[in-house]
Enzyme design. Structure first.
Site, short mmCIF file in Angstrom:
data_model
loop_
_atom_site.label_atom_id
_atom_site.label_comp_id
_atom_site.label_asym_id
_atom_site.label_seq_id
_atom_site.Cartn_x
_atom_site.Cartn_y
_atom_site.Cartn_z
N SER A 154 4.31 19.47 49.09
CA SER A 154 5.37 19.18 50.06
C SER A 154 5.19 20.10 51.27
CB SER A 154 6.72 19.47 49.40
OG SER A 154 7.74 19.56 50.36
N TYR A 178 12.55 24.81 44.33
CA TYR A 178 11.62 23.74 44.72
C TYR A 178 10.51 24.24 45.64
CZ TYR A 178 9.98 19.25 46.51
OH TYR A 178 9.19 18.19 46.85
#
Ligand code: NAP
Length: 255
Positions: A154, A178
């Site tokens: 990401s 995350y």
């Protein structure tokens, strides 16, 4: 899966029953690969495989929870029995750790007050699960003439982007779960690439962009097909392609 050999390239995509993983499976099948849809729920995995077959692709489902070593071993055994090798591994399965809230907006990931059990769960899936699956599949990947591994990371993994207080990611809330899990995944990508370069196994990380899926409560602005495109590009690299890199559709992502 029953015993069968194929000359078609075989791709395993983890977490492919929905979202970006499913989009990757659809696109790789459309390119003529045999796709194996990893799903922790066998029924939803079989539904996704049936949909790919209905569109003319060659698809199979395998039960695979990346945090459950028995299913990881079972999936490797089924691939061994049926195909004897693996050409492409897409480590796509991932969790945000914040239910239906986008990790970008998740107040429960702020480091100073985060629940350590949530951090552990996110790392278990997004990082340790990738090591578990990759290592189980390595003997099969080594039998491919052109093996490729794609780790779905990401932009939130990028230390350069997330530490730039004036940049496009400045508004993101600090995250102890995350974002660091994806940074660890890109770091792992570099280390696997370093080890496996001599065996001709290309290992790269990708940032799909902000994609409309369940993981961000459908707040993403890219379609699944658009998000899957960069994954497919790295999954179909020629033998002279890059390894140990981190890419989005726009090109290299800063570490
Ligand atoms: P999604 O629609 O929620 O899909 C996630 C997939 O991962 C689902 O199939 C889910 O299975 C599976 N999964 C979760 N935990 C698993 C486990 N322990 N074992 C096996 N499968 C598991 O989310 P997505 O947006 O497509 O995310 C796919 C990947 O892209 C993730 O790694 C995510 O971090 C990354 N990503 C997404 C975006 C975005 O904007 N959407 C941006 C950057 C990176 P279940 O259906 O059983 O839950």
């Amino acid at each position: 899966m029953s015993e069968e050999n194929t000359r078609q390239e075989v791709a395993l995509i983890t977490g492919a029953n929905k979202g970006i993983g499913r989009g990757v499976a659809e696109q790789l099948a459309a390119l003529g690969m045999t796709v194996v849809i990893g799903a922790r729920d066998p029924l939803r995995g079989e539904d996704a495989a049936a949909a790919v077959r209905a569109a003319g692709g060659d698809a199979h489902a395998v039960t695979l929870d990346v945090t459950d070593r028995a299913t990881v071993r079972g999936a490797a055994q089924q691939l061994e029995d049926r195909f004897g090798r693996l050409d492409v591994l897409v480590n796509n399965a991932g969790i945000s750790g914040s239910g239906q809230v986008s990790p970008q907006d998740a107040h429960d990931q702020v480091p100073g007050s985060v629940d350590l059990d949530m951090v552990r769960a996110v790392f278990e899936t997004n990082v340790f699960g990738v090591i578990s699956v990759t290592n189980a599949m390595l003997p099969l990947l080594r039998r491919s003439p052109a093996p490729r591994v794609v780790n779905v990371s990401s932009h939130a993994a990028s230390l350069t982007l997330t530490s730039d207080l004036d940049g496009p990611f400045a508004a993101l809330l600090p995250s102890a779960a995350y974002s660091p899990s994806k940074s660890a995944l890109t770091a792992l990508t570099v280390q696997y690439a370093k080890e496996l370069r001599k065996d001709g196994i290309l290992v790269n990380a990708v940032a799909p962009g902000f994609v409309d899926t369940d993981s961000n409560n459908h707040t993403g602005f890219l379609t699944v097909a658009q998000g899957a495109a960069v994954v497919v590009r790295l999954a179909t690299l020629g033998a002279d392609g890059p390894t140990g890199g981190f890419f989005s559709e726009e090109g290299p992502v800063p570490w």
